[in-house]
Write a protein that holds these residues in place. Structure first.
Motif, PDB file in Angstrom:
ATOM      1  N   ALA A 188       0.847  -1.191   0.000  1.00 15.36           N
ATOM      2  CA  ALA A 188       0.000   0.000   0.000  1.00 15.36           C
ATOM      3  C   ALA A 188       0.877   1.235   0.000  1.00 15.36           C
ATOM      4  CB  ALA A 188      -0.915   0.014   1.217  1.00 15.36           C
ATOM      5  N   THR A 189       0.401   2.294  -0.606  1.00 15.61           N
ATOM      6  CA  THR A 189       1.168   3.523  -0.698  1.00 15.61           C
ATOM      7  C   THR A 189       0.304   4.706  -0.273  1.00 15.61           C
ATOM      8  OG1 THR A 189       2.448   2.655  -2.547  1.00 15.61           O
ATOM      9  CG2 THR A 189       2.464   5.029  -2.262  1.00 15.61           C
ATOM     10  N   ILE A 190       0.892   5.585   0.531  1.00 14.46           N
ATOM     11  CA  ILE A 190       0.223   6.850   0.849  1.00 14.46           C
ATOM     12  C   ILE A 190       0.807   7.899  -0.083  1.00 14.46           C
ATOM     13  CG2 ILE A 190      -0.040   8.643   2.596  1.00 14.46           C
ATOM     14  CD1 ILE A 190       0.025   6.491   4.706  1.00 14.46           C
ATOM     15  N   GLY A 191      -0.039   8.592  -0.790  1.00 18.84           N
ATOM     16  CA  GLY A 191       0.449   9.578  -1.744  1.00 18.84           C
ATOM     17  C   GLY A 191      -0.479   9.689  -2.914  1.00 18.84           C
ATOM     18  N   PHE A 192       0.094   9.750  -4.110  1.00 14.99           N
ATOM     19  CA  PHE A 192      -0.710   9.981  -5.307  1.00 14.99           C
ATOM     20  C   PHE A 192      -1.759   8.890  -5.509  1.00 14.99           C
ATOM     21  CE2 PHE A 192      -1.471   9.118  -9.789  1.00 14.99           C
ATOM     22  CZ  PHE A 192      -1.972  10.328 -10.198  1.00 14.99           C
ATOM     23  N   LEU A 193      -1.395   7.641  -5.198  1.00 12.01           N
ATOM     24  CA  LEU A 193      -2.303   6.534  -5.490  1.00 12.01           C
ATOM     25  C   LEU A 193      -3.472   6.459  -4.519  1.00 12.01           C
ATOM     26  CD1 LEU A 193       0.170   3.624  -6.338  1.00 12.01           C
ATOM     27  CD2 LEU A 193      -1.022   5.128  -7.903  1.00 12.01           C
ATOM     28  N   LEU A 194      -3.368   7.166  -3.396  1.00 10.53           N
ATOM     29  CA  LEU A 194      -4.359   7.001  -2.334  1.00 10.53           C
ATOM     30  C   LEU A 194      -5.804   7.172  -2.773  1.00 10.53           C
ATOM     31  CD1 LEU A 194      -5.134   6.638   0.609  1.00 10.53           C
ATOM     32  CD2 LEU A 194      -4.527   9.021   1.011  1.00 10.53           C
ATOM     33  N   PRO A 195      -6.225   8.294  -3.407  1.00 12.49           N
ATOM     34  CA  PRO A 195      -7.641   8.424  -3.760  1.00 12.49           C
ATOM     35  C   PRO A 195      -8.120   7.327  -4.694  1.00 12.49           C
ATOM     36  CG  PRO A 195      -6.492  10.520  -3.978  1.00 12.49           C
ATOM     37  CD  PRO A 195      -5.446   9.455  -3.829  1.00 12.49           C
ATOM     38  N   TYR A 196      -7.260   6.946  -5.643  1.00 17.02           N
ATOM     39  CA  TYR A 196      -7.652   5.902  -6.581  1.00 17.02           C
ATOM     40  C   TYR A 196      -7.812   4.567  -5.864  1.00 17.02           C
ATOM     41  CZ  TYR A 196      -6.428   9.257 -10.214  1.00 17.02           C
ATOM     42  OH  TYR A 196      -6.381  10.368 -11.014  1.00 17.02           O
ATOM     43  N   SER A 197      -6.930   4.311  -4.909  1.00 15.22           N
ATOM     44  CA  SER A 197      -6.991   3.044  -4.203  1.00 15.22           C
ATOM     45  C   SER A 197      -8.287   2.923  -3.409  1.00 15.22           C
ATOM     46  CB  SER A 197      -5.788   2.914  -3.260  1.00 15.22           C
ATOM     47  OG  SER A 197      -5.781   1.661  -2.649  1.00 15.22           O
ATOM     48  N   ARG A 198      -8.717   3.985  -2.778  1.00 20.57           N
ATOM     49  CA  ARG A 198      -9.975   3.932  -2.037  1.00 20.57           C
ATOM     50  C   ARG A 198     -11.152   3.761  -3.000  1.00 20.57           C
ATOM     51  NH1 ARG A 198      -9.621   9.044   1.711  1.00 20.57           N
ATOM     52  NH2 ARG A 198     -11.827   8.573   2.006  1.00 20.57           N
ATOM     53  N   LEU A 199     -11.073   4.362  -4.171  1.00 22.63           N
ATOM     54  CA  LEU A 199     -12.100   4.149  -5.189  1.00 22.63           C
ATOM     55  C   LEU A 199     -12.114   2.689  -5.612  1.00 22.63           C
ATOM     56  CD1 LEU A 199     -14.190   5.067  -7.271  1.00 22.63           C
ATOM     57  CD2 LEU A 199     -12.290   5.765  -8.752  1.00 22.63           C
ATOM     58  N   HIS A 200     -10.921   2.119  -5.786  1.00 22.30           N
ATOM     59  CA  HIS A 200     -10.832   0.701  -6.140  1.00 22.30           C
ATOM     60  C   HIS A 200     -11.487  -0.169  -5.074  1.00 22.30           C
ATOM     61  CE1 HIS A 200      -6.968   1.560  -8.687  1.00 22.30           C
ATOM     62  NE2 HIS A 200      -8.074   1.969  -9.273  1.00 22.30           N
ATOM     63  N   GLU A 201     -11.260   0.155  -3.824  1.00 22.09           N
ATOM     64  CA  GLU A 201     -11.849  -0.636  -2.739  1.00 22.09           C
ATOM     65  C   GLU A 201     -13.374  -0.614  -2.807  1.00 22.09           C
ATOM     66  OE1 GLU A 201     -10.407  -2.645  -0.581  1.00 22.09           O
ATOM     67  OE2 GLU A 201      -8.508  -2.216  -1.550  1.00 22.09           O
ATOM     68  N   SER A 202     -13.934   0.534  -3.074  1.00 19.35           N
ATOM     69  CA  SER A 202     -15.391   0.633  -3.168  1.00 19.35           C
ATOM     70  C   SER A 202     -15.929  -0.160  -4.355  1.00 19.35           C
ATOM     71  CB  SER A 202     -15.814   2.109  -3.283  1.00 19.35           C
ATOM     72  OG  SER A 202     -15.471   2.820  -2.106  1.00 19.35           O
ATOM     73  N   GLU A 203     -15.220  -0.086  -5.484  1.00 15.35           N
ATOM     74  CA  GLU A 203     -15.623  -0.872  -6.645  1.00 15.35           C
ATOM     75  C   GLU A 203     -15.540  -2.365  -6.342  1.00 15.35           C
ATOM     76  OE1 GLU A 203     -14.737   1.809 -10.630  1.00 15.35           O
ATOM     77  OE2 GLU A 203     -13.264   0.315 -10.019  1.00 15.35           O
ATOM     78  N   ALA A 204     -14.453  -2.764  -5.674  1.00 17.99           N
ATOM     79  CA  ALA A 204     -14.277  -4.183  -5.364  1.00 17.99           C
ATOM     80  C   ALA A 204     -15.320  -4.667  -4.362  1.00 17.99           C
ATOM     81  CB  ALA A 204     -12.864  -4.430  -4.822  1.00 17.99           C
ATOM     82  N   ASP A 205     -15.739  -3.818  -3.438  1.00 20.57           N
ATOM     83  CA  ASP A 205     -16.822  -4.197  -2.520  1.00 20.57           C
ATOM     84  C   ASP A 205     -18.087  -4.509  -3.309  1.00 20.57           C
ATOM     85  OD1 ASP A 205     -15.416  -4.052  -0.160  1.00 20.57           O
ATOM     86  OD2 ASP A 205     -15.938  -1.951   0.222  1.00 20.57           O
ATOM     87  N   ARG A 206     -18.425  -3.638  -4.235  1.00 20.28           N
ATOM     88  CA  ARG A 206     -19.650  -3.815  -5.020  1.00 20.28           C
ATOM     89  C   ARG A 206     -19.591  -5.091  -5.855  1.00 20.28           C
ATOM     90  NH1 ARG A 206     -20.925  -0.729 -10.622  1.00 20.28           N
ATOM     91  NH2 ARG A 206     -22.621  -2.086 -11.277  1.00 20.28           N
ATOM     92  N   LEU A 207     -18.504  -5.253  -6.601  1.00 21.13           N
ATOM     93  CA  LEU A 207     -18.389  -6.409  -7.490  1.00 21.13           C
ATOM     94  C   LEU A 207     -18.210  -7.699  -6.701  1.00 21.13           C
ATOM     95  CD1 LEU A 207     -16.057  -4.822 -10.178  1.00 21.13           C
ATOM     96  CD2 LEU A 207     -18.514  -5.242 -10.357  1.00 21.13           C
ATOM     97  N   GLY A 208     -17.464  -7.627  -5.607  1.00 20.37           N
ATOM     98  CA  GLY A 208     -17.246  -8.819  -4.795  1.00 20.37           C
ATOM     99  C   GLY A 208     -18.541  -9.373  -4.230  1.00 20.37           C
ATOM    100  N   LEU A 209     -19.437  -8.493  -3.818  1.00 21.79           N
ATOM    101  CA  LEU A 209     -20.746  -8.938  -3.321  1.00 21.79           C
ATOM    102  C   LEU A 209     -21.521  -9.665  -4.417  1.00 21.79           C
ATOM    103  CD1 LEU A 209     -21.902  -5.809  -1.264  1.00 21.79           C
ATOM    104  CD2 LEU A 209     -21.157  -8.020  -0.344  1.00 21.79           C
ATOM    105  N   ILE A 210     -21.478  -9.131  -5.629  1.00 21.25           N
ATOM    106  CA  ILE A 210     -22.184  -9.757  -6.746  1.00 21.25           C
ATOM    107  C   ILE A 210     -21.578 -11.125  -7.053  1.00 21.25           C
ATOM    108  CG2 ILE A 210     -22.628  -9.598  -9.234  1.00 21.25           C
ATOM    109  CD1 ILE A 210     -22.875  -6.561  -8.869  1.00 21.25           C
ATOM    110  N   PHE A 211     -20.260 -11.191  -7.098  1.00 19.43           N
ATOM    111  CA  PHE A 211     -19.609 -12.458  -7.443  1.00 19.43           C
ATOM    112  C   PHE A 211     -19.881 -13.533  -6.400  1.00 19.43           C
ATOM    113  CE2 PHE A 211     -16.199  -9.789  -9.790  1.00 19.43           C
ATOM    114  CZ  PHE A 211     -17.027  -9.679 -10.892  1.00 19.43           C
ATOM    115  N   MET A 212     -19.832 -13.179  -5.117  1.00 18.34           N
ATOM    116  CA  MET A 212     -20.080 -14.192  -4.094  1.00 18.34           C
ATOM    117  C   MET A 212     -21.547 -14.614  -4.104  1.00 18.34           C
ATOM    118  SD  MET A 212     -20.008 -12.196  -0.375  1.00 18.34           S
ATOM    119  CE  MET A 212     -20.473 -13.688   0.533  1.00 18.34           C
ATOM    120  N   ALA A 213     -22.445 -13.670  -4.385  1.00 18.65           N
ATOM    121  CA  ALA A 213     -23.869 -14.007  -4.453  1.00 18.65           C
ATOM    122  C   ALA A 213     -24.140 -14.967  -5.605  1.00 18.65           C
ATOM    123  CB  ALA A 213     -24.701 -12.738  -4.608  1.00 18.65           C
TER     124      ALA A 213
END
Length: 268
Positions: A188-213
């Motif tokens: 994990a990196t604190i810096g430029f990648l931070l906002p994108y990484s949190r966006l990725h986490e939210s996307e992965a939460d959404r898709l992960g729920l669908i895939f497990m369902a």
């Protein structure tokens, strides 16, 4: 008109992002992409083998089979979902593999091409097969949404002056490999990648729920899993603005809001 050099990195990022954007295959969000899928898969497979060479694989057959069973079911749901969206081509070249490594870290990650690692330290927090499906669905979502490609592209642009992947590997191999492991979710990196990484986490939460369902795991179990994760951290998590993951309360609330959509895919 003269432009101050302190604005140059931002301008470079803007123009390159305009010229080299692609679309996340599932969410349809525009993302930066400076690395071809073929190059990304090749590097991912090499990094995965290197990782396994330096970590002890679990010899507990029951736990290994648990990880592989969940992995296969999530894999099948991903392939079914992509086929339904006429996006099966996005999974071309995937060589799915699921391994359990002996490590007390509460961690798991999935690399481009379907290369998945679960740490033994995660299993007590997962508690059961459905809890494990929450994590594996989430991590696999990162891979199929090409978050690793995007993070690698951002790293090449901001840390290596926008050089190509081949040039980075030739000129700065160690730094490039470290950057790849971060891009693949193993750092994990604190810096430029931070906002994108949190966006990725939210996307992965959404898709992960669908895939497990779709794999016939109850997505409602995700709420309890992330509560257990919060308890495991015991209040030692950094503030949300310093974390690559959303704050626990924010994540759980977001998952609750995503649940009605995820339950549409849950047949049981």
């Amino acid at each position: 008109m003269r432009v101050s050099m302190r604005y140059f990195p931002g301008l470079l990022l803007f123009f390159l992002s305009v010229l080299t954007c692609s679309t996340v295959p599932v969410t349809e969000r525009t993302q930066l992409n400076l690395v071809s899928d073929a190059s990304m898969l090749s590097m991912s497979f090499r990094q995965y083998e290197e990782f396994l060479d330096n970590h002890k694989l679990s010899q507990d057959d029951d736990k290994v089979q648990l990880v592989r069973r969940v992995g296969r079911r999530i894999k099948q749901s991903v392939e079914k979902y992509f086929a339904g969206q006429d996006l099966s081509g996005e999974l071309e070249g995937y060589q799915w593999e699921f391994n359990l490594v002996e490590d007390d870290q509460v961690n798991a990650f999935a690399m481009p091409g379907g290369k998945v690692v679960v740490y033994t330290g995660l299993l007590p927090v997962a508690e059961n097969e459905t809890g494990l499906a929450v994590v594996m669905g989430h991590e696999i979502a990162h891979a199929v949404a090409k978050h690793g490609n995007e993070r690698m592209s951002q790293g090449l642009l901001t840390q290596m002056a926008g050089m190509t992947l081949d040039a980075a590997l030739q000129n700065q191999p160690d730094t490039t490999r470290q950057l790849a492991m971060q891009a693949f979710g193993a750092g994990a990196t604190i810096g430029f990648l931070l906002p994108y990484s949190r966006l990725h986490e939210s996307e992965a939460d959404r898709l992960g729920l669908i895939f497990m369902a779709m794999a016939d795991y109850d997505p409602r179990e995700a709420v309890d899993f992330w509560k257990r994760m919060a308890e495991k951290k015991g209040g030692n998590a950094p503030p949300e603005f310093l974390s690559t993951h959303p704050a626990d309360d924010a994540r759980i609330e977001n998952i609750k809001q995503l649940m009605p959509d995820a339950l549409k895919y849950y047949k049981n």
